[in-house]
Design a protein around this motif. Structure first.
Motif, PDB file in Angstrom:
ATOM      1  N   ILE A 166     -14.667  -9.892  19.674  1.00 36.21           N
ATOM      2  CA  ILE A 166     -15.861 -10.190  18.877  1.00 36.21           C
ATOM      3  C   ILE A 166     -15.451 -10.653  17.480  1.00 36.21           C
ATOM      4  CG2 ILE A 166     -17.951  -9.210  17.847  1.00 36.21           C
ATOM      5  CD1 ILE A 166     -18.095  -9.646  20.904  1.00 36.21           C
ATOM      6  N   ASN A 167     -14.466  -9.982  16.873  1.00 40.58           N
ATOM      7  CA  ASN A 167     -14.013 -10.365  15.529  1.00 40.58           C
ATOM      8  C   ASN A 167     -13.346 -11.733  15.514  1.00 40.58           C
ATOM      9  OD1 ASN A 167     -14.994  -8.012  14.431  1.00 40.58           O
ATOM     10  ND2 ASN A 167     -13.047  -6.937  14.546  1.00 40.58           N
ATOM     11  N   SER A 168     -12.825 -12.160  16.658  1.00 40.69           N
ATOM     12  CA  SER A 168     -12.212 -13.483  16.712  1.00 40.69           C
ATOM     13  C   SER A 168     -13.259 -14.587  16.912  1.00 40.69           C
ATOM     14  CB  SER A 168     -11.156 -13.548  17.811  1.00 40.69           C
ATOM     15  OG  SER A 168     -11.764 -13.474  19.085  1.00 40.69           O
ATOM     16  N   GLY A 169     -14.524 -14.204  17.045  1.00 37.74           N
ATOM     17  CA  GLY A 169     -15.601 -15.190  17.131  1.00 37.74           C
ATOM     18  C   GLY A 169     -16.074 -15.487  18.538  1.00 37.74           C
ATOM     19  N   LEU A 170     -15.621 -14.755  19.519  1.00 38.06           N
ATOM     20  CA  LEU A 170     -16.054 -15.005  20.897  1.00 38.06           C
ATOM     21  C   LEU A 170     -17.417 -14.374  21.143  1.00 38.06           C
ATOM     22  CD1 LEU A 170     -12.675 -14.333  22.689  1.00 38.06           C
ATOM     23  CD2 LEU A 170     -13.763 -16.530  22.334  1.00 38.06           C
ATOM     24  N   VAL A 171     -18.215 -15.018  21.979  1.00 32.00           N
ATOM     25  CA  VAL A 171     -19.541 -14.514  22.335  1.00 32.00           C
ATOM     26  C   VAL A 171     -19.362 -13.418  23.378  1.00 32.00           C
ATOM     27  CG1 VAL A 171     -21.780 -15.126  23.326  1.00 32.00           C
ATOM     28  CG2 VAL A 171     -20.599 -16.727  21.820  1.00 32.00           C
ATOM     29  N   ASP A 172     -20.064 -12.314  23.164  1.00 35.52           N
ATOM     30  CA  ASP A 172     -19.968 -11.167  24.057  1.00 35.52           C
ATOM     31  C   ASP A 172     -20.303 -11.565  25.495  1.00 35.52           C
ATOM     32  OD1 ASP A 172     -19.653  -8.578  24.908  1.00 35.52           O
ATOM     33  OD2 ASP A 172     -21.565  -7.873  24.127  1.00 35.52           O
ATOM     34  N   CYS A 173     -19.454 -11.212  26.432  1.00 38.34           N
ATOM     35  CA  CYS A 173     -19.603 -11.441  27.874  1.00 38.34           C
ATOM     36  C   CYS A 173     -19.533 -12.912  28.271  1.00 38.34           C
ATOM     37  CB  CYS A 173     -20.881 -10.801  28.413  1.00 38.34           C
ATOM     38  SG  CYS A 173     -20.831  -9.001  28.329  1.00 38.34           S
ATOM     39  N   SER A 174     -19.009 -13.756  27.412  1.00 35.53           N
ATOM     40  CA  SER A 174     -18.807 -15.159  27.780  1.00 35.53           C
ATOM     41  C   SER A 174     -17.510 -15.269  28.578  1.00 35.53           C
ATOM     42  CB  SER A 174     -18.732 -16.029  26.524  1.00 35.53           C
ATOM     43  OG  SER A 174     -17.563 -15.720  25.785  1.00 35.53           O
ATOM     44  N   PRO A 175     -17.286 -16.379  29.274  1.00 37.88           N
ATOM     45  CA  PRO A 175     -16.028 -16.534  30.006  1.00 37.88           C
ATOM     46  C   PRO A 175     -14.802 -16.428  29.086  1.00 37.88           C
ATOM     47  CG  PRO A 175     -17.611 -18.161  30.755  1.00 37.88           C
ATOM     48  CD  PRO A 175     -18.221 -17.477  29.573  1.00 37.88           C
ATOM     49  N   ALA A 212      -6.410  -3.901  36.069  1.00 38.41           N
ATOM     50  CA  ALA A 212      -5.806  -3.580  34.772  1.00 38.41           C
ATOM     51  C   ALA A 212      -6.845  -2.986  33.829  1.00 38.41           C
ATOM     52  CB  ALA A 212      -5.190  -4.834  34.151  1.00 38.41           C
ATOM     53  N   ALA A 213      -8.093  -3.402  33.941  1.00 43.26           N
ATOM     54  CA  ALA A 213      -9.148  -2.837  33.098  1.00 43.26           C
ATOM     55  C   ALA A 213      -9.402  -1.384  33.472  1.00 43.26           C
ATOM     56  CB  ALA A 213     -10.430  -3.651  33.234  1.00 43.26           C
ATOM     57  N   GLN A 214      -9.294  -1.068  34.746  1.00 45.90           N
ATOM     58  CA  GLN A 214      -9.466   0.316  35.181  1.00 45.90           C
ATOM     59  C   GLN A 214      -8.299   1.172  34.701  1.00 45.90           C
ATOM     60  OE1 GLN A 214      -9.985   0.110  39.424  1.00 45.90           O
ATOM     61  NE2 GLN A 214     -11.736  -1.254  39.247  1.00 45.90           N
ATOM     62  N   GLN A 215      -7.095   0.607  34.730  1.00 48.05           N
ATOM     63  CA  GLN A 215      -5.903   1.341  34.309  1.00 48.05           C
ATOM     64  C   GLN A 215      -5.911   1.600  32.803  1.00 48.05           C
ATOM     65  OE1 GLN A 215      -2.317  -0.660  35.330  1.00 48.05           O
ATOM     66  NE2 GLN A 215      -0.997   0.991  34.634  1.00 48.05           N
ATOM     67  N   HIS A 216      -6.387   0.642  32.020  1.00 47.25           N
ATOM     68  CA  HIS A 216      -6.387   0.752  30.559  1.00 47.25           C
ATOM     69  C   HIS A 216      -7.813   0.850  30.019  1.00 47.25           C
ATOM     70  CE1 HIS A 216      -2.148  -0.216  30.500  1.00 47.25           C
ATOM     71  NE2 HIS A 216      -2.393  -1.266  31.262  1.00 47.25           N
ATOM     72  N   PHE A 217      -8.658   1.604  30.698  1.00 48.21           N
ATOM     73  CA  PHE A 217     -10.075   1.674  30.336  1.00 48.21           C
ATOM     74  C   PHE A 217     -10.274   2.145  28.897  1.00 48.21           C
ATOM     75  CE2 PHE A 217     -14.349   3.531  30.325  1.00 48.21           C
ATOM     76  CZ  PHE A 217     -15.066   2.470  30.839  1.00 48.21           C
ATOM     77  N   ASN A 218      -9.449   3.108  28.449  1.00 52.90           N
ATOM     78  CA  ASN A 218      -9.606   3.632  27.092  1.00 52.90           C
ATOM     79  C   ASN A 218      -9.255   2.594  26.032  1.00 52.90           C
ATOM     80  OD1 ASN A 218     -10.424   6.090  28.103  1.00 52.90           O
ATOM     81  ND2 ASN A 218      -8.374   6.960  28.075  1.00 52.90           N
ATOM     82  N   GLY A 219      -8.446   1.605  26.353  1.00 51.25           N
ATOM     83  CA  GLY A 219      -8.069   0.577  25.390  1.00 51.25           C
ATOM     84  C   GLY A 219      -9.020  -0.602  25.345  1.00 51.25           C
ATOM     85  N   LEU A 220     -10.036  -0.624  26.200  1.00 51.24           N
ATOM     86  CA  LEU A 220     -10.956  -1.765  26.246  1.00 51.24           C
ATOM     87  C   LEU A 220     -11.802  -1.878  24.986  1.00 51.24           C
ATOM     88  CD1 LEU A 220     -12.186  -1.806  29.945  1.00 51.24           C
ATOM     89  CD2 LEU A 220     -10.590  -3.354  28.830  1.00 51.24           C
ATOM     90  N   GLY A 221     -12.106  -0.769  24.327  1.00 53.87           N
ATOM     91  CA  GLY A 221     -12.917  -0.814  23.110  1.00 53.87           C
ATOM     92  C   GLY A 221     -12.222  -1.595  22.012  1.00 53.87           C
ATOM     93  N   VAL A 222     -10.922  -1.373  21.866  1.00 56.24           N
ATOM     94  CA  VAL A 222     -10.151  -2.085  20.844  1.00 56.24           C
ATOM     95  C   VAL A 222     -10.112  -3.578  21.179  1.00 56.24           C
ATOM     96  CG1 VAL A 222      -7.861  -2.318  19.822  1.00 56.24           C
ATOM     97  CG2 VAL A 222      -8.772  -0.053  20.313  1.00 56.24           C
ATOM     98  N   LEU A 223      -9.909  -3.902  22.445  1.00 60.00           N
ATOM     99  CA  LEU A 223      -9.878  -5.311  22.854  1.00 60.00           C
ATOM    100  C   LEU A 223     -11.246  -5.969  22.672  1.00 60.00           C
ATOM    101  CD1 LEU A 223      -7.703  -5.077  26.092  1.00 60.00           C
ATOM    102  CD2 LEU A 223      -7.059  -6.047  23.885  1.00 60.00           C
ATOM    103  N   HIS A 224     -12.324  -5.232  22.945  1.00 57.09           N
ATOM    104  CA  HIS A 224     -13.678  -5.765  22.764  1.00 57.09           C
ATOM    105  C   HIS A 224     -13.908  -6.140  21.298  1.00 57.09           C
ATOM    106  CE1 HIS A 224     -18.069  -6.031  22.695  1.00 57.09           C
ATOM    107  NE2 HIS A 224     -18.039  -5.133  21.723  1.00 57.09           N
ATOM    108  N   HIS A 225     -13.568  -5.222  20.386  1.00 55.90           N
ATOM    109  CA  HIS A 225     -13.784  -5.497  18.966  1.00 55.90           C
ATOM    110  C   HIS A 225     -12.915  -6.652  18.489  1.00 55.90           C
ATOM    111  CE1 HIS A 225     -16.612  -2.322  18.210  1.00 55.90           C
ATOM    112  NE2 HIS A 225     -15.834  -1.453  18.831  1.00 55.90           N
ATOM    113  N   ALA A 226     -11.699  -6.752  19.003  1.00 51.59           N
ATOM    114  CA  ALA A 226     -10.835  -7.870  18.630  1.00 51.59           C
ATOM    115  C   ALA A 226     -11.425  -9.198  19.112  1.00 51.59           C
ATOM    116  CB  ALA A 226      -9.435  -7.664  19.206  1.00 51.59           C
TER     117      ALA A 226
END
Length: 177
Positions: free
Chosen positions: A105-114, A89-103
């Motif tokens: 991080i903004n929700s307080g999750l540590v980058d690359c954590s489980p 699904a990440a390969q299929q929606h690769f262009n949308g991953l940036g928006v999900l990444h920022h969401a």
């Protein structure tokens, strides 16, 4: 005899060099120790750090910190690549991953954590759930366009002027009577 035996059993004193001559005999033993102490090199004094050394050590600390951050960033990038490769699904929606990444991080999750990757997968599942509705609408639109291309154009509408009939008789009317 006891004193004689004692002298024989005493070890010989260490050799201190040539016997003292008349000039050395007049010097006090304390003076000799003071002179020896003056001729020995002094232990280096502990220097207080000066500002240039402090600046240099701070610069070194900053460089070490930057190197650690760079190594950490490379590790995160490697984990992200591995996750994208393992997640269709990440390969299929690769262009949308940036928006999900920022969401994430903004929700307080540590980058690359489980928890971060769980958040991304939930977001991708939401995108997949929305995708069939978009696909269905576009598919229906495409089918209507395909059917419209296949059908022949409708005939032009008939008007009253198009209904002309021949005369009942074939005789040419005469000019008399």
């Amino acid at each position: 005899m006891a004193s004689l035996q004692k002298r024989v059993s005493d070890p010989a004193p260490p050799d201190t060099g040539p016997p003292p001559d008349e000039t050395n005999a007049a010097i006090d033993p304390l003076t000799l120790e003071n002179m020896a102490a003056q001729t020995q090199p002094e232990a280096p004094a502990i220097k207080q750090p000066t500002e240039p050394q402090s600046d240099a050590s701070e610069a070194l600390k900053v460089q070490i910190s930057a190197l650690r951050e760079a190594e950490e960033l490379q590790g995160k990038e490697a984990r992200r690549r591995d996750w994208v490769v393992r997640t269709p699904a990440a390969q299929q929606h690769f262009n949308g991953l940036g928006v999900l990444h920022h969401a994430a991080i903004n929700s307080g999750l540590v980058d690359c954590s489980p928890g971060y990757f769980d958040f991304l997968e939930q977001g991708l599942a939401t995108l997949d759930a929305q995708e069939p509705a978009k696909n269905l609408a576009s598919e229906m639109h495409q089918r209507l366009q395909d059917e419209a291309r296949k059908q022949p154009p409708p005939p032009p509408p008939r008007t009253d002027a198009s209904f002309v009939s021949a005369p009942v008789s074939r005789n040419v009317p005469s000019g008399s009577g």
